[in-house]
Structures are given as C-alpha cells and as structure tokens.
Design an enzyme around this catalytic site. Structure first.
Site, PDB file in Angstrom:
ATOM      1  N   GLU A 159       0.821  -1.223   0.000  1.00  0.00           N
ATOM      2  CA  GLU A 159       0.000   0.000   0.000  1.00  0.00           C
ATOM      3  C   GLU A 159       0.855   1.274   0.000  1.00  0.00           C
ATOM      4  O   GLU A 159       0.904   2.016   0.974  1.00  0.00           O
ATOM      5  CB  GLU A 159      -0.955  -0.009   1.193  1.00  0.00           C
ATOM      6  CG  GLU A 159      -1.936  -1.153   1.125  1.00  0.00           C
ATOM      7  CD  GLU A 159      -3.122  -0.995   2.072  1.00  0.00           C
ATOM      8  OE1 GLU A 159      -3.157  -0.018   2.835  1.00  0.00           O
ATOM      9  OE2 GLU A 159      -4.024  -1.851   2.024  1.00  0.00           O
ATOM     10  N   GLU A 359      -5.057  -9.137   1.306  1.00  0.00           N
ATOM     11  CA  GLU A 359      -5.741  -8.736   2.542  1.00  0.00           C
ATOM     12  C   GLU A 359      -7.227  -8.579   2.238  1.00  0.00           C
ATOM     13  O   GLU A 359      -7.598  -7.974   1.228  1.00  0.00           O
ATOM     14  CB  GLU A 359      -5.226  -7.400   3.081  1.00  0.00           C
ATOM     15  CG  GLU A 359      -3.821  -7.437   3.619  1.00  0.00           C
ATOM     16  CD  GLU A 359      -3.358  -6.110   4.197  1.00  0.00           C
ATOM     17  OE1 GLU A 359      -4.192  -5.314   4.683  1.00  0.00           O
ATOM     18  OE2 GLU A 359      -2.139  -5.865   4.156  1.00  0.00           O
TER      19      GLU A 359
HETATM   20  C1  BG6 Z   1      -4.139  -2.284   5.241  1.00  0.00           C
HETATM   21  C2  BG6 Z   1      -2.784  -2.570   5.754  1.00  0.00           C
HETATM   22  O1  BG6 Z   1      -4.155  -0.939   4.956  1.00  0.00           O
HETATM   23  O2  BG6 Z   1      -5.237  -2.417   6.049  1.00  0.00           O
HETATM   24  C3  BG6 Z   1      -2.734  -3.264   7.113  1.00  0.00           C
HETATM   25  O3  BG6 Z   1      -1.967  -3.204   4.826  1.00  0.00           O
HETATM   26  C4  BG6 Z   1      -3.843  -2.715   7.976  1.00  0.00           C
HETATM   27  O4  BG6 Z   1      -1.466  -3.081   7.656  1.00  0.00           O
HETATM   28  C5  BG6 Z   1      -5.161  -3.063   7.316  1.00  0.00           C
HETATM   29  O5  BG6 Z   1      -3.804  -3.178   9.288  1.00  0.00           O
HETATM   30  C6  BG6 Z   1      -6.380  -2.640   8.109  1.00  0.00           C
HETATM   31  O6  BG6 Z   1      -6.325  -1.292   8.433  1.00  0.00           O
HETATM   32  P1  BG6 Z   1      -6.409  -0.796   9.921  1.00  0.00           P
HETATM   33  O7  BG6 Z   1      -6.083   0.654   9.871  1.00  0.00           O
HETATM   34  O8  BG6 Z   1      -7.776  -1.080  10.371  1.00  0.00           O
HETATM   35  O9  BG6 Z   1      -5.399  -1.556  10.697  1.00  0.00           O
END
Ligand code: BG6
Length: 456
Positions: A159, A359
């Site tokens: 990201e 993810e």
């Molecule tokens: C993504 C990242 O942006 O989303 C992760 O690659 C992150 O590192 C995940 O944890 C969820 O976002 P957040 O801010 O809820 O932790």
C-alpha cells in the site's frame, strides 16, 4: 506447495503489527516503534508477541489448513540501522520460513510494510532522499540472498499510498502543508524507483521466483450519475490507485494526474536515467488488499479537506456516501463484497497480470465470552467475499489465491487492539498485555472447513 486444486488459501500479518520483540535480537528502531500513540491505545512494542509465539502460530496455521502465509520482513530486524546486517534478525525469519515449509505452507513475505528504519529518517529524511533508493536496494539484496533459495513468492511494497501519506509511518513529520504534499509525491516516486531496483535484482538473484506490488485496491463509485461526479470518480481512481500501479507495471503516471501535479508544483524531481529503470522491469503479479469500496463526488468550494488523508487533499474529488451499503463502526465506508470482483476485474483489464488477494477481512471489537469468540459477523463477511473470488476464478480470470487479514488479532495500523481482524483471538487489550494466549475464533473453524471443501 499449493493444495491439490492449485489455489493458495492463506492468512496475512505484517511485522510491526504482530511481532513485538522491541529492542530484542538486535532489532533497530523503526518509525513505528517511536510514533506517539494516543493514551489508552496499544503501541507496537509487544503487539501480538509473535516474536515469542511464532512456532505456536505457525502450528495453528498448519492445523487450519493454510498453504500460504503472507507476512512481512521488518527492515530494522534485518538491518537495525537500515544498512548493517543483523544476523539474529535473519535467523528469526529463517526460523519462520523453515517452520512454514515444514508444514508445506508457502511463505509469502513483503519487503516493505509501512515501518521505516528511524536512522535513515534521521540521517537523510528517509524516502525524501534518493539515498533511500540505494539503501532499499541493498536491503532487498540481503533478503533475496538470505531467503531466495526457499522463498519464491514476494511482495515489494505494501500500500504505497498509505506508506507515503502516513507521517507516523514514513517519519516525515516536519513539512508544512504545501511542502508536505510535494514531499509525499517525491517520496512516492523514490519508492517506485526503489521497487524497480528490487525487481531488477530479483531477476538475477531469484530467477525462478515471482514478485509484485501489493496495492490498496480502489473500487471507486461516483455518488451520482452527474458527469461531474463521474469525472471526479475517474480522478480519484488515478490518485488513489492508478498512479502507483501504472508505475509498478508500466513505469509511468496517468496523464491527468501528471498534469494536475504540474499545475500545483507537486511534480517529483526526476533524473534522465530513471526512465530506463522504470520501464524495463515489471512485476509478475499484483497483490490486492480490499476491505471496502469508495464513493466519490465532485469537490465543492465549501468542502473542508484539511482532516482528510493527504491523497484526498486536492480540488478534484471528495469522499461521498454510498447509500446502498451496510456500514459498521469500523467499516464506515460500507461492506461491499461485489466490489472485490469489480475491482479485480478492472485491475486485470488494465495490467493483465495474475492477482492474489493479500488482505481482506472484517474489523470488529470482539469480546471473549466463555473463552470463545462467536464471530458470525466475520464469517458472513469472509463467505461473501470468497464467493466473489470463486466467481472471478470461474469467469476465467487468473487469481492465484486468497489470503485473509488477519491470521491473528494484531495492532491495527492506527487504532490499536480495540479493532480486531484475526481468525485467532489474542488475549490482551490496549492497556493490559495479559498472556497473549491464542484462542481460535469460530471464523477459524469456518475457514478450515471452507479450505477443506473448496472447489477452486
Ligand atoms: C491495510 C494494511 O491498509 O489495512 C494493514 O496493509 C492494515 O497493515 C489493514 O492493518 C487494516 O487497516 P487498519 O487501519 O484497520 O489496521
């Protein structure tokens, strides 16, 4: 290494969000170790204590039936000051990789997932300087040489949009607003060059491997069908996604994006030699992170953008509201499984590369009751998103796998331990580290069945 049906079923974490092990095993200081977190929110020093629980964690992955573990290397564990090799850090990741391989789990590390060696920020401003490109190349070389004999799937940068926009991650705290914007675009350009240097090296050092960027996939809808909103949605797509992936794959920026940066005086400084590097080395795959879609409308002069993340601070577009999606406390943009299919389809048609979902998951403030987490809400989210992946594969698109965020509860990127995504509960809170015991949630067992019975 893949299951018999040739699809990767994985789960993901990132180093600074799970490892902990602050100051242990020769680890240096990262930006994420020293960032100021609000009172009552967990910092990253213990995180999920994966640093001590890694063996137990990988055994849980094997019992779940995963054939892929997506994680990241912490640059400051491998090179404390960002430059000097720390053998104990290499040993730590060798243990993780070898343990995965013991269970036939494919290790899929990302080189850069948000944290940055603080030393490099102190001596030359981190990504603001071209010197960072060489240090990153050197770090990538060390990783490829140390692990490339066994690790064949790699992510470059996770990201990039967040990595350059979030000051507490990249360490660039001091810029005034206009200078901050210019710095952000400059840092992003340097990161793209660094990524290309890494890919170039990879071709020689891990010739039989695959590597690619991990993007925060943007599925952008116009709030209405007015041509202004539709145009704004196109601009947002350029600023939030295409500017990164076009660079990763084609070595160029979108035209309208370049034109706007030029007008604002935010165009990055470049060197003539860059073009060759940017256009010659392309990735083999694209990792897509997807949580929700984004709704965009045209910017009005009365809109206040100062509280929005830097990539939204322009005169072109503004966050809108999608009235058709269900929203929750932590998923405030709305839950949109079909967006996953739409987004991947667009990414494929623009870049023609195989993808992997790196993810996808649901944030919830899970509460332990009777030593159990009955997270039916998460099962519902995962089920609906996985259905879209199945549809994508059945349509004939090349999807290598699906890796959910996250394997276990971890420190959220900005909201601590109150916001949990894991298939496995970690027994700690923001303010009390307790024993960090691992307790598989109902979703863990659901995913286990899903993998067992998968027909893709
Ligand atoms: C993504 C990242 O942006 O989303 C992760 O690659 C992150 O590192 C995940 O944890 C969820 O976002 P957040 O801010 O809820 O932790």
């Amino acid at each position: 290494m893949k299951n018999k049906k040739e699809f990767y079923w994985g789960a993901s974490t990132s180093a600074f969000q799970v490892e902990g092990g602050f100051g242990q095993g020769g680890k240096g200081i990262a930006t994420t170790d020293v960032r100021i977190v609000p009172e009552g929110i967990a910092d990253n020093r213990v995180a999920s204590d994966h640093f001590t629980h890694w063996k137990e964690d990988i055994k849980l992955m094997a019992d779940l039936g995963l054939n892929l573990y997506r994680f990241s290397f912490n640059w400051t564990r491998i090179m404390g000051d960002g430059k000097t090799i720390n053998q104990s850090g290499i040993d730590f990741y060798n243990n993780i990789i070898n343990e995965c391989l013991k269970y036939e789990i494919t290790p899929f590390p990302t080189l850069y997932h948000f944290e940055m060696p603080q030393h490099l920020v102190d001596i030359y401003g981190g990504w603001k300087s071209r010197k960072c490109i060489d240090d990153f190349e050197n770090y990538a070389r060390v990783c490829f040489e140390a692990f490339g004999d066994r690790v064949k799937m790699w992510g470059t940068i996770n990201e990039q949009m967040i990595a350059v926009a979030a000051k507490d991650l990249n360490g660039n705290h001091n810029a005034s607003d206009n200078q901050g914007m210019k710095d952000m675009y400059q840092m992003s350009y340097h990161m793209s060059l660094a990524e290309k240097k890494a890919i170039k090296l990879f071709r020689t050092l891990v010739p039989d491997g695959r590597i690619g960027p991990v993007c925060s996939m943007q599925v952008v809808y116009a709030e209405t069908s007015s041509s202004d909103d539709v145009q704004a949605a196109k601009d947002a797509q350029d600023f939030l996604q295409n500017c990164f992936l076009d660079m990763s794959v084609y070595g160029r920026y979108p035209k309208a994006y370049t034109h706007y940066l030029e007008k604002k005086g935010w165009l990055p400084d470049t060197e003539v030699v860059d073009k060759d590097l940017l256009t010659k080395y392309s990735p083999d795959l694209i990792g897509v992170n997807y949580y929700c879609s984004t709704c965009i409308r045209a910017r009005k002069t009365t809109d206040n953008v100062s509280n929005l993340p830097p990539f939204y601070r322009n005169e072109l577009f503004m966050l809108g509201n999608n009235q058709y999606l269900e929203k929750t406390k932590w998923m405030e943009f709305g839950i949109d499984p079909k967006g996953l299919y739409t987004g991947m389809r667009e990414v494929y048609e623009r870049y023609h590369l195989p993808m992997i979902v790196t993810e996808n998951g649901l944030a919830y403030s899970d509460v332990l009751e009777d030593k159990q987490i009955n997270d039916d809400y998460r099962i519902d989210y995962l089920k609906k998103h996985i259905e879209q992946c199945e549809k994508f594969v059945k349509t004939g698109y090349p999807l290598l796998g699906y890796s959910t965020w996250s394997f276990l509860d971890l420190v959220s990127s900005h909201q601590g331990f109150g916001k949990r995504y894991g298939l496995v509960y970690v027994n700690r809170t923001d303010t009390d580290i307790k024993d960090c015991a691992r307790i598989p949630k109902k979703s863990y067992y659901w995913y286990q069945e899903k993998i067992k019975n998968s027909n893709i």
